[in-house]
Design a protein around this motif. Structure first.
Motif, PDB file in Angstrom:
ATOM      1  N   ASN A   1       8.684   4.833 -11.087  1.00  0.00           N
ATOM      2  CA  ASN A   1       7.490   3.981 -11.091  1.00  0.00           C
ATOM      3  C   ASN A   1       6.805   3.992 -12.460  1.00  0.00           C
ATOM      4  OD1 ASN A   1       7.078   3.199  -8.060  1.00  0.00           O
ATOM      5  ND2 ASN A   1       7.600   5.379  -8.058  1.00  0.00           N
ATOM      6  N   ALA A   2       7.628   3.993 -13.502  1.00  0.00           N
ATOM      7  CA  ALA A   2       7.090   4.022 -14.868  1.00  0.00           C
ATOM      8  C   ALA A   2       6.100   2.891 -15.083  1.00  0.00           C
ATOM      9  CB  ALA A   2       8.232   3.915 -15.869  1.00  0.00           C
ATOM     10  N   ASP A   3       5.027   3.215 -15.793  1.00  0.00           N
ATOM     11  CA  ASP A   3       3.931   2.292 -16.086  1.00  0.00           C
ATOM     12  C   ASP A   3       3.014   2.040 -14.889  1.00  0.00           C
ATOM     13  OD1 ASP A   3       4.459   1.927 -18.799  1.00  0.00           O
ATOM     14  OD2 ASP A   3       5.838   0.271 -18.427  1.00  0.00           O
ATOM     15  N   ARG A   4       3.270   2.751 -13.789  1.00  0.00           N
ATOM     16  CA  ARG A   4       2.366   2.671 -12.636  1.00  0.00           C
ATOM     17  C   ARG A   4       1.731   4.048 -12.442  1.00  0.00           C
ATOM     18  NH1 ARG A   4       6.637   0.291  -8.231  1.00  0.00           N
ATOM     19  NH2 ARG A   4       7.277  -1.587  -9.339  1.00  0.00           N
ATOM     20  N   VAL A   5       0.438   4.087 -12.269  1.00  0.00           N
ATOM     21  CA  VAL A   5      -0.241   5.358 -12.052  1.00  0.00           C
ATOM     22  C   VAL A   5       0.026   5.828 -10.621  1.00  0.00           C
ATOM     23  CG1 VAL A   5      -2.454   6.559 -11.990  1.00  0.00           C
ATOM     24  CG2 VAL A   5      -2.038   4.790 -13.713  1.00  0.00           C
ATOM     25  N   GLN A   6       0.474   7.080 -10.492  1.00  0.00           N
ATOM     26  CA  GLN A   6       0.721   7.684  -9.190  1.00  0.00           C
ATOM     27  C   GLN A   6      -0.441   8.617  -8.850  1.00  0.00           C
ATOM     28  OE1 GLN A   6       3.667   6.726  -7.342  1.00  0.00           O
ATOM     29  NE2 GLN A   6       3.358   5.240  -8.999  1.00  0.00           N
ATOM     30  N   THR A   7      -1.077   8.379  -7.715  1.00  0.00           N
ATOM     31  CA  THR A   7      -2.209   9.209  -7.332  1.00  0.00           C
ATOM     32  C   THR A   7      -1.744  10.579  -6.847  1.00  0.00           C
ATOM     33  OG1 THR A   7      -2.221   8.506  -5.013  1.00  0.00           O
ATOM     34  CG2 THR A   7      -3.470   7.158  -6.597  1.00  0.00           C
ATOM     35  N   ARG A   8      -2.663  11.505  -6.850  1.00  0.00           N
ATOM     36  CA  ARG A   8      -2.365  12.853  -6.372  1.00  0.00           C
ATOM     37  C   ARG A   8      -1.840  12.818  -4.935  1.00  0.00           C
ATOM     38  NH1 ARG A   8      -4.804  18.154  -7.270  1.00  0.00           N
ATOM     39  NH2 ARG A   8      -4.501  19.401  -5.396  1.00  0.00           N
ATOM     40  N   HIS A   9      -2.512  12.052  -4.073  1.00  0.00           N
ATOM     41  CA  HIS A   9      -2.105  11.992  -2.664  1.00  0.00           C
ATOM     42  C   HIS A   9      -0.695  11.423  -2.513  1.00  0.00           C
ATOM     43  CE1 HIS A   9      -2.212  11.417   1.664  1.00  0.00           C
ATOM     44  NE2 HIS A   9      -1.866  10.151   1.471  1.00  0.00           N
ATOM     45  N   SER A  10      -0.409  10.345  -3.242  1.00  0.00           N
ATOM     46  CA  SER A  10       0.907   9.715  -3.096  1.00  0.00           C
ATOM     47  C   SER A  10       2.021  10.649  -3.544  1.00  0.00           C
ATOM     48  CB  SER A  10       0.965   8.404  -3.890  1.00  0.00           C
ATOM     49  OG  SER A  10       0.918   8.638  -5.283  1.00  0.00           O
ATOM     50  N   MET A  11       1.762  11.443  -4.581  1.00  0.00           N
ATOM     51  CA  MET A  11       2.788  12.376  -5.055  1.00  0.00           C
ATOM     52  C   MET A  11       2.943  13.559  -4.108  1.00  0.00           C
ATOM     53  SD  MET A  11       2.516  12.332  -9.220  1.00  0.00           S
ATOM     54  CE  MET A  11       0.757  12.580  -9.325  1.00  0.00           C
ATOM     55  N   GLU A  12       1.836  14.074  -3.590  1.00  0.00           N
ATOM     56  CA  GLU A  12       1.928  15.189  -2.643  1.00  0.00           C
ATOM     57  C   GLU A  12       2.680  14.782  -1.391  1.00  0.00           C
ATOM     58  OE1 GLU A  12      -2.081  17.802  -3.710  1.00  0.00           O
ATOM     59  OE2 GLU A  12      -2.126  16.333  -2.062  1.00  0.00           O
ATOM     60  N   SER A  13       2.495  13.542  -0.946  1.00  0.00           N
ATOM     61  CA  SER A  13       3.174  13.081   0.263  1.00  0.00           C
ATOM     62  C   SER A  13       4.678  12.978   0.066  1.00  0.00           C
ATOM     63  CB  SER A  13       2.615  11.723   0.708  1.00  0.00           C
ATOM     64  OG  SER A  13       2.982  10.691  -0.191  1.00  0.00           O
ATOM     65  N   ARG A  14       5.109  12.906  -1.208  1.00  0.00           N
ATOM     66  CA  ARG A  14       6.538  12.835  -1.500  1.00  0.00           C
ATOM     67  C   ARG A  14       7.128  14.191  -1.856  1.00  0.00           C
ATOM     68  NH1 ARG A  14       4.246   8.268  -1.804  1.00  0.00           N
ATOM     69  NH2 ARG A  14       5.377   6.298  -1.597  1.00  0.00           N
TER      70      ARG A  14
ATOM     71  N   VAL B   1      -7.541  10.281 -11.349  1.00  0.00           N
ATOM     72  CA  VAL B   1      -6.675   9.410 -10.534  1.00  0.00           C
ATOM     73  C   VAL B   1      -5.333  10.073 -10.241  1.00  0.00           C
ATOM     74  CG1 VAL B   1      -5.579   7.153 -10.330  1.00  0.00           C
ATOM     75  CG2 VAL B   1      -7.767   7.370 -11.525  1.00  0.00           C
ATOM     76  N   GLY B   2      -4.579  10.395 -11.310  1.00  0.00           N
ATOM     77  CA  GLY B   2      -3.265  10.985 -11.103  1.00  0.00           C
ATOM     78  C   GLY B   2      -2.479  11.069 -12.397  1.00  0.00           C
ATOM     79  N   TYR B   3      -1.208  10.669 -12.344  1.00  0.00           N
ATOM     80  CA  TYR B   3      -0.321  10.820 -13.501  1.00  0.00           C
ATOM     81  C   TYR B   3       0.556   9.577 -13.642  1.00  0.00           C
ATOM     82  CZ  TYR B   3      -1.631  15.714 -12.945  1.00  0.00           C
ATOM     83  OH  TYR B   3      -2.345  16.878 -12.814  1.00  0.00           O
ATOM     84  N   THR B   4       1.095   9.391 -14.839  1.00  0.00           N
ATOM     85  CA  THR B   4       1.994   8.275 -15.082  1.00  0.00           C
ATOM     86  C   THR B   4       2.947   8.618 -16.220  1.00  0.00           C
ATOM     87  OG1 THR B   4       2.107   5.884 -15.463  1.00  0.00           O
ATOM     88  CG2 THR B   4       0.516   7.109 -16.776  1.00  0.00           C
ATOM     89  N   ILE B   5       4.054   7.910 -16.261  1.00  0.00           N
ATOM     90  CA  ILE B   5       4.989   7.932 -17.394  1.00  0.00           C
ATOM     91  C   ILE B   5       5.064   6.512 -17.924  1.00  0.00           C
ATOM     92  CG2 ILE B   5       7.411   8.157 -18.057  1.00  0.00           C
ATOM     93  CD1 ILE B   5       7.642  10.464 -16.080  1.00  0.00           C
ATOM     94  N   LYS B   6       4.906   6.347 -19.221  1.00  0.00           N
ATOM     95  CA  LYS B   6       4.934   5.033 -19.825  1.00  0.00           C
ATOM     96  C   LYS B   6       6.309   4.741 -20.384  1.00  0.00           C
ATOM     97  CE  LYS B   6       0.012   5.039 -20.933  1.00  0.00           C
ATOM     98  NZ  LYS B   6      -1.018   4.916 -21.998  1.00  0.00           N
TER      99      LYS B   6
END
Length: 219
Positions: free
Chosen positions: A164-177, A212-217
């Protein structure tokens, strides 16, 4: 990748949860169609694996109701009903794929990878961003041509971010994965994984979006 497994055969479900977890999937299991519909509303998974022989309602009814809620959610039907007519009905109601029981684990994994690629912005098995190359088929990561040793959760976390590069991933969405519903996690567990992951990657490869969370550009 979070999977909701809707299966009333507890023994089969337990085996699938164990096998798929080894492959890096997060699998949450429910035994009834009603509970599955409720969980899709409250904590939407990435993929649904749906058995048709459920105790409270027919799986085809569940499939139809899911499609009324969400027309995009990938659904893989698992069933002992092998008749062509049943498959046609399921596909017409919106199933993305159909796998008859009994099945080989290798075939299930292959079908899940196809659904996973459809969800990702990256359509190839190799995801390349800068000097980092992720081979999702063999679950390997290379940095500057050298294989990097990652824990299972570090790999899963990096995979979510790179897909999901260039999309910010929220803490909740990452924890759920990273964790199943029944797993306990420390409040700083995600930050710890990010900290260890950053040590193995190029500087500033993972960016923090404060609050918000984290992202990779994409480079």
């Amino acid at each position: 990748m979070q999977i909701l497994l809707v299966e009333d055969d507890v023994s089969l479900a337990s085996g699938l949860v164990t096998s798929l977890s080894r492959e890096g999937f997060i699998v949450n299991h429910v035994e009834s169609g009603g509970y599955a519909l409720m969980m899709i509303k409250t904590d939407k998974p990435d993929i649904v694996m749906l058995d048709l022989g459920l105790p409270d309602m027919d799986g085809l009814t569940v499939l139809k109701l899911i499609r009324q809620q969400d027309n995009e959610l990938p659904i893989l039907v698992l069933t002992a009903r092998a008749a062509v007519e049943e498959k046609v009905v399921g596909l017409d109601l919106g199933a993305d794929d159909y796998l008859a029981k009994p099945f080989e684990m290798s075939e299930l994994l292959a079908r899940l990878r196809v659904l996973e690629r459809r969800l990702s912005s990256q359509k190839q098995s190799n995801i390349v961003i800068g000097t980092v190359v992720m081979d999702t088929k063999h679950q390997q990561v290379q940095v500057n041509g050298k294989i990097v040793d990652l824990s299972r959760r570090e790999y899963m976390l990096l995979k979510v971010l790179m897909e999901n590069a260039d999309r910010v991933q929220t803490r909740h969405s990452m924890e759920s994965r990273l964790y199943r519903w029944d797993e306990e996690l420390a409040s700083n567990a995600l930050e710890v994984h990010i900290h260890h992951l950053r040590k193995k990657l190029p500087n500033h490869f993972i960016s923090t979006v404060r609050g918000v969370g984290y992202t990779i550009k994409m480079r």
